[in-house]
Each structure stands twice: as C-alpha cells, then as structure tokens.
Write a protein that holds these residues in place. Structure first.
Motif, short mmCIF file in Angstrom:
data_model
loop_
_atom_site.label_atom_id
_atom_site.label_comp_id
_atom_site.label_asym_id
_atom_site.label_seq_id
_atom_site.Cartn_x
_atom_site.Cartn_y
_atom_site.Cartn_z
N TYR A 1 0.86 -1.19 0.00
CA TYR A 1 0.00 0.00 0.00
C TYR A 1 0.89 1.23 0.00
O TYR A 1 1.49 1.58 1.02
N LEU A 2 1.00 1.87 -1.17
CA LEU A 2 1.86 3.05 -1.34
C LEU A 2 1.01 4.26 -1.72
O LEU A 2 1.33 4.99 -2.64
N ASP A 3 -0.07 4.44 -0.97
CA ASP A 3 -0.95 5.58 -1.25
C ASP A 3 -1.35 6.29 0.03
O ASP A 3 -2.39 6.94 0.11
N GLY A 4 -0.50 6.18 1.05
CA GLY A 4 -0.80 6.83 2.32
C GLY A 4 -0.74 8.34 2.25
O GLY A 4 -1.21 9.03 3.16
N ASN A 5 -0.17 8.88 1.17
CA ASN A 5 -0.19 10.33 0.98
C ASN A 5 -1.53 10.81 0.43
O ASN A 5 -1.75 12.02 0.29
N SER A 6 -2.43 9.87 0.12
CA SER A 6 -3.80 10.21 -0.26
C SER A 6 -4.78 9.81 0.84
O SER A 6 -5.68 10.57 1.18
N LEU A 7 -4.60 8.60 1.38
CA LEU A 7 -5.42 8.14 2.48
C LEU A 7 -4.61 7.18 3.33
O LEU A 7 -4.22 6.10 2.86
N GLY A 8 -4.34 7.58 4.57
CA GLY A 8 -3.59 6.72 5.48
C GLY A 8 -4.39 5.50 5.88
O GLY A 8 -5.62 5.47 5.82
N ARG A 9 -3.67 4.47 6.31
CA ARG A 9 -4.33 3.24 6.75
C ARG A 9 -5.00 3.43 8.12
O ARG A 9 -4.58 4.28 8.91
N PRO A 10 -6.03 2.62 8.42
CA PRO A 10 -6.74 2.79 9.69
C PRO A 10 -5.95 2.23 10.88
O PRO A 10 -5.26 1.21 10.78
N LEU A 11 -6.08 2.91 12.00
CA LEU A 11 -5.40 2.52 13.22
C LEU A 11 -6.31 1.68 14.12
O LEU A 11 -7.52 1.92 14.19
N ARG A 12 -5.70 0.73 14.82
CA ARG A 12 -6.46 -0.03 15.80
C ARG A 12 -7.04 0.91 16.86
O ARG A 12 -8.16 0.71 17.33
N ARG A 13 -6.28 1.92 17.23
CA ARG A 13 -6.72 2.86 18.26
C ARG A 13 -7.98 3.62 17.82
O ARG A 13 -8.85 3.90 18.63
N THR A 14 -8.08 3.91 16.53
CA THR A 14 -9.28 4.59 16.03
C THR A 14 -10.52 3.73 16.26
O THR A 14 -11.56 4.22 16.68
N LEU A 15 -10.39 2.44 15.99
CA LEU A 15 -11.51 1.53 16.22
C LEU A 15 -11.90 1.51 17.70
O LEU A 15 -13.08 1.53 18.04
N GLU A 16 -10.91 1.51 18.58
CA GLU A 16 -11.18 1.54 20.02
C GLU A 16 -11.91 2.82 20.42
O GLU A 16 -12.89 2.78 21.19
N LEU A 17 -11.41 3.94 19.91
CA LEU A 17 -12.02 5.22 20.28
C LEU A 17 -13.44 5.34 19.74
O LEU A 17 -14.33 5.86 20.42
N LEU A 18 -13.66 4.87 18.51
CA LEU A 18 -15.01 4.92 17.94
C LEU A 18 -15.96 4.01 18.71
O LEU A 18 -17.12 4.37 18.96
N ARG A 19 -15.48 2.83 19.08
CA ARG A 19 -16.33 1.91 19.85
C ARG A 19 -16.72 2.55 21.19
O ARG A 19 -17.89 2.49 21.60
#
Length: 413
Positions: free
Chosen positions: A39-57
C-alpha cells in the motif's frame, strides 16, 4: 546500504529489523485483501489505526449511548480546540490557541483566505502558483472574483516547485495574500516557508499555507517561520480516516481582528445565548462554524497520539530513507523502461512521496493497482509512491517496485 548500491530484498528486510519505528506497523489494522502486495498511497489516504476503532467503539457504546446529548457538556464541545493544540504541538510547531479542527480543507482554506484578505482591505492582489492543488486554485479564483481582486500567477515547475525568487518577483505594494502548498502535491517539493514568509511580510502581505502533504510527514515550524495562516487535512499521514476534519491555523497576533466568512453558533462568544446578533468568540474558536464532527475527530485523536509517540523527527528520518531507496531502485529498474523521477533528489527538498513519470502512466497505474501495488495516478503522466513511515516497510517498498518492474516489462512487450 550506500546511496550508490542497489539494495537486495534481504538488505531491505535487514533494514526492517533495525528500524526503530517498525513496531508501529502493528498499530494499524491488517489489510484483509490478500492480493495487496504493497500500500503506497498513504499520501492520499492513510491506513486505519487499531486505536481509532477503540475510540469509535467507546464513543458510540459508552459516550453517545450512555450520556446521549450530555456528551457535549462532557468534553465534546472542546475537542476542536483541544485536539488543535495537540496537533499544533506534535506536528505543526504551533503554540496553544492557534489551531482548530473544523470542516474540510476547502472550507478552511476559504475561511483563511477570506480572513487574511480582510486584514489587508486596501490591497488588490492574491498570489498563488499555476501548479498548486486544483482546490486551492479554484478557491483563489472564486474569491478573487467575489472580492474584485486580481490573481497573480507564479508559473511553477511541477518538479522544481515554487521558489522564493519566484515569489519575490511577484509580490509588491498591492499584494494582500500569498497562498502556496508547503509540499507540492505532484512532486513532493518542499517550499522554503521561512524565506517566503519573510519576503511576503516585507511587501506588507500575509501568507496562507496548505499543509496537506506536510502534516505528519515532515517537521513544520509555523511559529518559528512566521506563518500567518495555514490549513490542511488529517487523513493522509495523520491516518485520521476518509473525510476526517481538517485543521486551520491562525497566528495569535491576528486573532482579535479576524473576520471569517462563515460565522456560526460554534464561533459565537456565548454559544448557547442564541443572541440576535453575532459576537465572535475570543481567539481561534471564532474560526469555527457549525457543530463539530465528533466521530471524525476520534480518528484525529488516534493519529495525533501515534505521531506524538513516534516523534516527527524519527518519522522524517525514515521517510528520507524510504524515498532514497525508492529513487535508487527506480533509477536502476524503471528508468530503463521509460520512467522518469519527477521528485527532487535532494533530501532537504523532498517530502514523503516520490513521483514517477511515464508516457503510459495512466494505463500502468491501473495495471499496478489491479495487481496489488496500490499507488495513485496524477494527470498527465505521474504515478505517486506514497511512503508512510509508520505503516510502510522497506521490504514492502522493495517488493512493490520489483513487481512494478515485472508488470511494466510485460505491458510494454
């Protein structure tokens, strides 16, 4: 690995083992598509973080479901400023009270340009460059038309970027605002922010910088460099998620005279007075408009936390190592197949991605993506390799370019 040697896959794997940021790759959710090689497109959309899922939950099941509307009094209202302070400290070189999370980059840019122009009411010109990101150019042109201003265009080189000398040639007594991208979206060229700010201020104008490809990728020093206004997104190198709120920076010295074009109840001095006339809030909060996007801000919080732990200087060091490897391999493997390197080769002038040019770039980009090398295409002939130091490994990059070489040979044969 020296700059003149060609790294092998084994050497790339050795670099991964010695990489002090390698453990941060485990903080990201795995890519469930087994066909993805890199995945070499993080300058357009970064990958999701596990921490984001925790915070959203937690946000949905604990805060929202339990506290309901009372969540606004439990801290939601303060999040745009609180996260703005954190982002300013971790990624932007900005002291407290100058950064706020709000809206999209486009809306933030409109607000910042409008506020800056209002601080120079007797001046008639806006300055930007011909290869600035399309949104930036569109907003500048629309604002110039609405305000009766003239746009002075810097003819920028898509590879070399905007130089201080070019800015000096365009600014003068009629310059109200100069707006540029700190990192060029095509080439990753880094503009000389400090020198350009100084030149614009000497002419009596103000600056508005787009930091979309800077924030979370390279050190930014808004206070030290004397920037007036800046905007940027959080879903690239900050990994906050698609459509996550953008940020807006306004230098403290301008706050009391700021007049923004989209006032709303969140920018009012007393949010709950429901007053018949608008009285702006003190400080940076006056740049808000409507209700904060709390779900989106969860991703921002996770991204800022991660960057604070990793440290922007370490991120920058690995970024340079990745982009150097990319250029070395591209020179050896891809240039003989008709590619060119359309990013600066000097470390101090290159940010977090490498752009390759090819006459058949659009066709090749589609092929690469279909075969698991996720990159992006930028017209007319650019393929961008977005190298996100916290989620991209050296061996992943090596494998991606090896597959690019193979696929290109097959496509051109």
């Amino acid at each position: 690995m020296t700059t003149s040697s060609l790294p092998s896959l084994r050497e790339a794997e050795d670099l991964d083992r010695s990489d002090e940021l390698a453990l941060f790759r485990e903080r990201f959710l795995p890519i469930e598509d087994a066909d993805v090689v890199a995945y070499l497109d993080g300058n357009s959309l970064g990958r999701p973080l596990r921490r984001t899922l925790e915070l959203l939950r937690d946000l949905v099941t604990e805060q929202w479901a339990t506290r309901l509307i009372r969540g606004w009094q439990d801290g939601w209202l303060e999040q745009p400023e609180r996260l703005g302070d954190a982002l300013g400290a971790v990624a932007l070189g900005a002291a407290k009270g100058q950064v706020v999370l709000a809206d999209s980059t486009t809306v933030c840019l409109y607000k910042a340009l409008s506020a800056a122009a209002a601080l120079r009411p007797d001046r008639t010109e806006l300055v930007t460059d011909t290869d600035n990101f399309p949104t930036d150019r569109y907003v500048v042109e629309a604002m110039a038309q609405d305000l009766g201003l003239t746009v002075r265009w810097i003819a920028s080189d898509p590879v070399a970027g905007v130089t201080a000398e070019q800015v000096a040639a365009e600014v003068g007594t009629e310059t109200a605002v100069v707006t540029l991208s700190h990192v060029a979206y095509r080439s990753a060229f880094i503009a000389d922010m400090a020198r350009i700010n100084s030149l614009v201020h000497e002419a009596g104008g103000l600056t508005v910088w787009d930091l979309c490809h800077s924030a979370g990728s390279i050190p930014v020093r808004l206070d030290a460099d004397g920037t007036d206004f800046a905007v940027g997104c959080t879903y690239k190198f900050l990994n906050a998620g698609p459509g996550a709120p953008a940020f807006l920076f306004a230098r403290t010295e301008h706050h009391e005279r700021l007049r923004q074009p989209i006032p709303g109840w969140m920018s009012a001095g007393d949010r709950f007075a429901m007053a018949p006339a608008f009285t702006p809030a003190p400080g940076i909060r006056r740049m808000l408009s409507g209700t904060p996007a709390i779900t989106g801000l969860a991703g921002v919080a996770a991204g800022v936390e991660l960057l604070e732990e990793a440290g922007i200087e370490r991120v920058r060091a690995k970024s340079l190592a990745l982009t150097r490897m990319a250029i070395t391999l591209c020179d050896a493997w891809l240039v003989p197949l008709g590619f060119g390197v359309s990013s600066p080769r000097e470390d101090e002038r290159r940010a977090g991605h490498v752009t390759l040019s090819h006459p058949r770039a659009e066709e090749l980009a589609e092929l690469l993506i279909s075969k698991g090398v996720i990159i992006d295409f930028r017209a007319p002939d650019g393929i961008r390799l977005g190298l996100s130091p916290l989620s991209t490994s050296f061996s992943e990059l090596w494998s991606a370019l090896d597959r690019t070489r193979t696929l290109t040979r097959e496509a051109l044969s």
